[in-house]
Design an enzyme around this catalytic site. Structure first.
Site, short mmCIF file in Angstrom:
data_model
loop_
_atom_site.label_atom_id
_atom_site.label_comp_id
_atom_site.label_asym_id
_atom_site.label_seq_id
_atom_site.Cartn_x
_atom_site.Cartn_y
_atom_site.Cartn_z
N LYS A 171 0.84 -1.20 0.00
CA LYS A 171 0.00 0.00 0.00
C LYS A 171 0.88 1.25 0.00
O LYS A 171 1.88 1.31 0.72
CB LYS A 171 -0.90 -0.03 1.23
CG LYS A 171 -1.93 1.08 1.33
CD LYS A 171 -2.80 0.85 2.56
CE LYS A 171 -3.87 1.91 2.74
NZ LYS A 171 -4.73 1.64 3.93
N SER B 189 -9.38 1.40 3.15
CA SER B 189 -8.61 2.25 2.24
C SER B 189 -7.58 1.45 1.44
O SER B 189 -7.04 1.93 0.45
CB SER B 189 -7.88 3.35 3.04
OG SER B 189 -7.00 2.79 4.00
N SER C 217 -9.61 -0.85 7.33
CA SER C 217 -9.07 -0.80 5.98
C SER C 217 -8.39 -2.06 5.51
O SER C 217 -8.16 -2.23 4.32
CB SER C 217 -8.09 0.38 5.87
OG SER C 217 -8.76 1.60 6.09
#
Length: 573
Positions: free
Chosen positions: A68, A142, A166
């Site tokens: 990420k 996210s 997330s």
């Protein structure tokens, strides 16, 4: 879901080539913010293959990884999905570095809800990340790009972060496993903070075994992270053989769509059919605490993290994210204190719940909206999707997200096994049981204990091992240097003595792993004439085991000829 193409590849170099073909075929540019050049990754893979050929110990050799883009990798820009924030770090986050040291290969950095603020995967100037199965639906955020990269078979595993859910919501919406460890187990050094006290690095994979292996490799304290924590001496190492899970009451589940409610009920039925039990528990206080992460003063942590930067209207700032962070500067200090008091009270409620149940089984999220619906109502839907995830980090809980029963329409549905902090292994064990798989090992702590008598499975004192949350390691046997006697005790129990090779025989037993604190409790509570000492196994290994003092054995009945305590008990019937 399609078969993972990487599983069919041979060498690490073969896997990398297959991965880049897969990335091209899927044509999902919104998944990646920075994809490394294939030639560079192939060169790394060839080096890994050479090391494996030389016999180097690389537990993650050839595991392809996506990261990420709020986690630093030296030489690769970190953007947090905001072009104006882009910077090139000089150091790699320990969470990533530890995986690379064990042979994992990073393909690139993935898209996310900007500054890890959102559960939908659409709040990014690099594009809304479409769901892996239903391109008109959200992927969840996210950590959207990381989840979809795994679900589409571009990589084996991926790293996300999880503050409000997330690392779990995207797992649920893409049919994946998502592990959110206890806060501090995986250091957040090199991770751009969202809410520093409540941020966690998480893992996505298509199966529990690999997700656990990756999480295990990242765990360990880091002196640069003041919030990193080691496993405590009383770490629980195993779930009970027959577990009763807490599940929410009907009132607690009102946020679920009808399709998700039916899927949750079907998943609970699956658990019960596998031999588990459930108890309905009112978790309203926990759900109220969950709202504090965005609706209370605790959201001020987001302003402390990136508020000053966003106040300058940088290039590519998402308007929804900017508004959330700007508003997070408004709560007064006394409101923050009030919120912390509410969290303390909710934490006490959670402790009472977990005193009676090893885990809480929850739906991961409430629904699976379309991208169009989220665009029309970006805040309300996002908030609702965190109903069951938001409180976990606020209350220092661990969670494992796994696929549940799909909805009647074939939409993926996920559940979470939520446990107290540091009971991560218990959550892994229960998740494996729900999936019908062997349970992989997350923790590397504890001490092995050999039992040969009343603590064996199915015998009167076995409950003491379950109460100690011990982990069954396997059936073993001693070396041929021991004799066994039947002691005059209630319940009946044996004593085992080492007499040396030639005078004894090999005796069967079971090996369990306990926390060091639990082992100390066992020792302090042992009644006379029982003792703990070192016992030699037939493999030559020495472990801690039950024995008795020589004086007590002189008046006891020698039962060595029966070949073990179970056989002796059978002879008495």
């Amino acid at each position: 879901m399609e078969k993972l193409p990487l599983a069919e590849a041979g060498t690490a170099a073969d896997k990398v080539a297959a991965a880049y073909r897969s990335i091209g075929e899927h044509d999902r540019p919104e998944v990646w913010i920075h994809l490394r050049a294939e030639a560079d990754v192939l060169a790394e893979a060839a080096a890994i293959d050479d090391r494996v050929g030389r016999g180097d110990n690389l537990p993650l050799a050839g595991v392809l990884l996506a990261v990420k883009d709020n986690i630093d990798i030296a030489g690769i820009p970190t953007t947090c999905a905001c072009p104006g924030f882009a910077r090139i770090p000089g150091h790699t986050a320990p969470a990533v570095a530890r995986l690379v040291e064990q042979g994992a290969i990073v393909l690139g950095k993935t898209n996310l809800d900007q500054f890890a603020t959102g559960l939908v995967g659409t709040r990014s100037p690099y594009g809304a990340v479409r769901n892996s199965r239903f391109p008109d639906r959200v992927s969840g955020g996210s950590s959207s790009g990381s989840a979809v990269a795994v679900a589409l078979g571009m990589v084996d595993a991926a790293l996300g972060t999880d503050t409000a859910g997330s690392g779990r919501v995207p797992a649920a919406l893409n049919g994946l496993v998502g592990i959110k460890p206890t806060l501090g187990l995986v250091p957040t050094t090199g991770v751009v903070p969202a809410c520093p006290d409540y941020d966690a690095v998480s893992v996505f994979a298509r199966d529990l075994a690999l997700a656990t292996k990756v999480a295990n490799a990242m765990i360990g304290t880091d002196p640069a992270d003041p919030r990193s924590r080691p496993w405590p001496t009383d770490t629980p190492l195993g779930a009970p053989a027959r577990a009763t899970l807490a599940i929410p009451t009907d009132d607690n589940l009102k946020a679920l769509t009808p399709a998700y409610r039916a899927a949750f009920d079907a998943t609970v039925d699956r658990w019960c059919a596998s031999g588990g039990d459930v108890t309905r528990v009112d978790i309203a206080e926990l759900l109220d605490a969950a709202r504090l992460l965005y609706d209370g003063a605790i959201v001020a942590q987001r302003y402390a993290a990136v508020g000053e930067f966003l106040s300058g209207a940088p290039e590519g700032a998402d308007p929804v994210v900017s508004a959330i962070v700007e508003n997070s500067a408004r709560p007064a200090a006394h409101a923050y204190v009030t919120d912390l008091d509410q969290l303390a009270r909710a934490g006490a409620t959670a402790r009472r719940l977990f005193a009676d149940h090893p885990a809480l089984l929850l739906p991961t999220t409430t629904e699976h909206p379309t991208i169009e619906a989220v665009a029309a109502d970006p805040v309300t839907i996002n908030s609702r999707m965190g109903t069951f995830t938001n409180f976990c980090n606020l209350l220092d809980l661990a969670a494992v997200a796994v696929p549940g029963e799909d909805t009647a329409e074939g939409d993926p549905f996920g559940v979470m096994l939520v446990t107290p902090g540091f009971a991560d292994q218990v959550g892994i064990d229960l998740a494996a049981r729900l999936l019908g798989e062997p349970s992989p090992l997350l923790t590397g702590t504890g001490t092995d204990l050999l039992v040969v008598g009343a603590h064996l499975r199915g015998l009167p004192l076995h409950h003491q091992l379950e109460s100690a949350q011990a982990r069954f390691v396997g059936e073993v046997a001693t070396s041929a240097a021991y004799r066994m006697v039947a002691l005059p005790a209630t319940p009946p129990k044996p004593g085992m003595l080492r007499v040396g090779p030639g005078d004894g025989r090999s005796l069967p037993g079971e090996l369990y792993r306990l926390s060091t604190a639990a082992l100390g409790t066992f020792l302090s509570n042992l009644p006379s004439p029982m003792t703990l000492g070192k016992v030699e196994l037939d493999t030559g290994e020495w472990v801690t085991g039950f024995a008795c003092d020589y004086e007590s054995s002189r008046d006891a009945t020698d039962i060595t000829e029966y070949g073990g305590w179970r056989n002796y008990l059978k002879s008495l019937r």
